[in-house]
Design an enzyme around this catalytic site. Structure first.
Site, mmCIF file in Angstrom:
data_model
loop_
_atom_site.group_PDB
_atom_site.id
_atom_site.type_symbol
_atom_site.label_atom_id
_atom_site.label_comp_id
_atom_site.label_asym_id
_atom_site.label_seq_id
_atom_site.Cartn_x
_atom_site.Cartn_y
_atom_site.Cartn_z
ATOM 1 N N ASN A 136 40.234 -14.034 -19.005
ATOM 2 C CA ASN A 136 41.267 -13.531 -18.091
ATOM 3 C C ASN A 136 41.657 -12.089 -18.425
ATOM 4 O OD1 ASN A 136 42.745 -13.818 -20.428
ATOM 5 N ND2 ASN A 136 44.303 -15.169 -19.565
ATOM 6 N N HIS A 138 42.535 -10.826 -21.311
ATOM 7 C CA HIS A 138 43.544 -10.559 -22.330
ATOM 8 C C HIS A 138 42.915 -9.812 -23.509
ATOM 9 C CE1 HIS A 138 42.626 -14.725 -24.239
ATOM 10 N NE2 HIS A 138 42.188 -13.819 -25.085
ATOM 11 N N GLU A 143 48.584 -11.536 -22.555
ATOM 12 C CA GLU A 143 48.122 -12.280 -21.393
ATOM 13 C C GLU A 143 48.504 -11.560 -20.089
ATOM 14 O OE1 GLU A 143 46.147 -14.687 -21.721
ATOM 15 O OE2 GLU A 143 46.773 -16.203 -23.161
#
Length: 245
Positions: A136, A138, A143
């Site tokens: 994702n 990160h 995050e």
């Protein structure tokens, strides 16, 4: 941004190790920002080999790690402190007192975050920061969200991150739900940043982060603003980028 293309993860690890070795040779008292997970293992293996061959001396190096799970101490075999000791520190001549990792079992995580930022500042910041990238996008455990968080902080791990890390635990239920992570400011203030990305599972994150807009929903995209950022990626991780199509 500089891009170093590798044919596979082993070659990517070797390229990243060369950049770290050059930093250590140039400045023996440097501060290395280190990462965990499967991504840097080839890099650490190359650095260990160089040390054993008498090509590198880590005796004056200081290190700061990106993150640690909340609730896991250094004796837990899935803690990042355990990972670093067994995959790098015990195999080179770095002084254990010069290695720094957030305390995952602190009674006061917020105070630990403040302590860690003060520690990094006291060391003069990071000379070279090594990063991986999550599916994702990160970096560390920063995050996706509504804003980039500058300070070291406690983060609630996303479901995708928990699922991605479940392979290291007996079951997904054993994966910690929180972590302490270095914030975006310390990463961006590193004088050099090297990010390794390998495999098709990272291809979308790489494309979004480095060929898309800068947005906190894609945390690694902030590295587009870094003045000395090197992406070391294999063909699979670069397969969705415009230059590969």
């Amino acid at each position: 941004m500089k891009v170093i293309r590798a044919k596979d993860s082993c070659e990517a690890g070797a390229f990243a190790a060369e950049l770290i070795a050059a930093q250590v040779k140039q400045k023996p008292v440097c501060v290395l920002g280190l990462a965990t997970g499967s991504t840097p293992l080839d890099t650490y293996a190359q650095l260990i080999a160089a040390y054993r061959a008498g090509e590198l001396d880590f005796s004056c190096v200081r290190s700061v790690n990106l993150d640690e799970y909340v609730g896991l101490g250094p004796d837990h075999d899935q803690s990042y402190a355990w990972f670093m000791w067994h995959n790098l520190f015990e195999r080179i001549n770095i002084d254990p007192h010069n290695t720094h990792i957030p305390d995952g079992i602190t009674a006061n995580p917020d105070a630990e975050c403040q302590r860690y930022d003060a520690l990094i500042a006291s060391l003069g910041g990071v000379d070279l920061q090594l990063l991986g990238i999550g599916p994702n996008a990160h970096i560390g455990f920063n995050e996706p969200g509504d804003a980039f968080i500058p300070e070291t902080h406690v983060v609630e791990l996303t479901d995708s991150t928990i699922s991605a890390n479940a392979r290291f635990f007996a079951s997904v239920d054993q994966v910690p739900r929180q972590a302490i992570t270095m914030g975006i400011r310390a990463i961006l203030q590193a004088r050099k940043v090297v990010l390794i990305a390998t495999g098709t599972g990272k291809a979308k994150a790489v494309c979004d982060a480095f060929w898309g807009p800068v947005t906190p929903m894609v945390p690694a995209s902030i590295l587009q603003l870094h003045p000395d950022f090197t992406l070391v990626a294999d063909d699979d991780a670069l397969s969705l980028t415009p230059s590969s199509n």
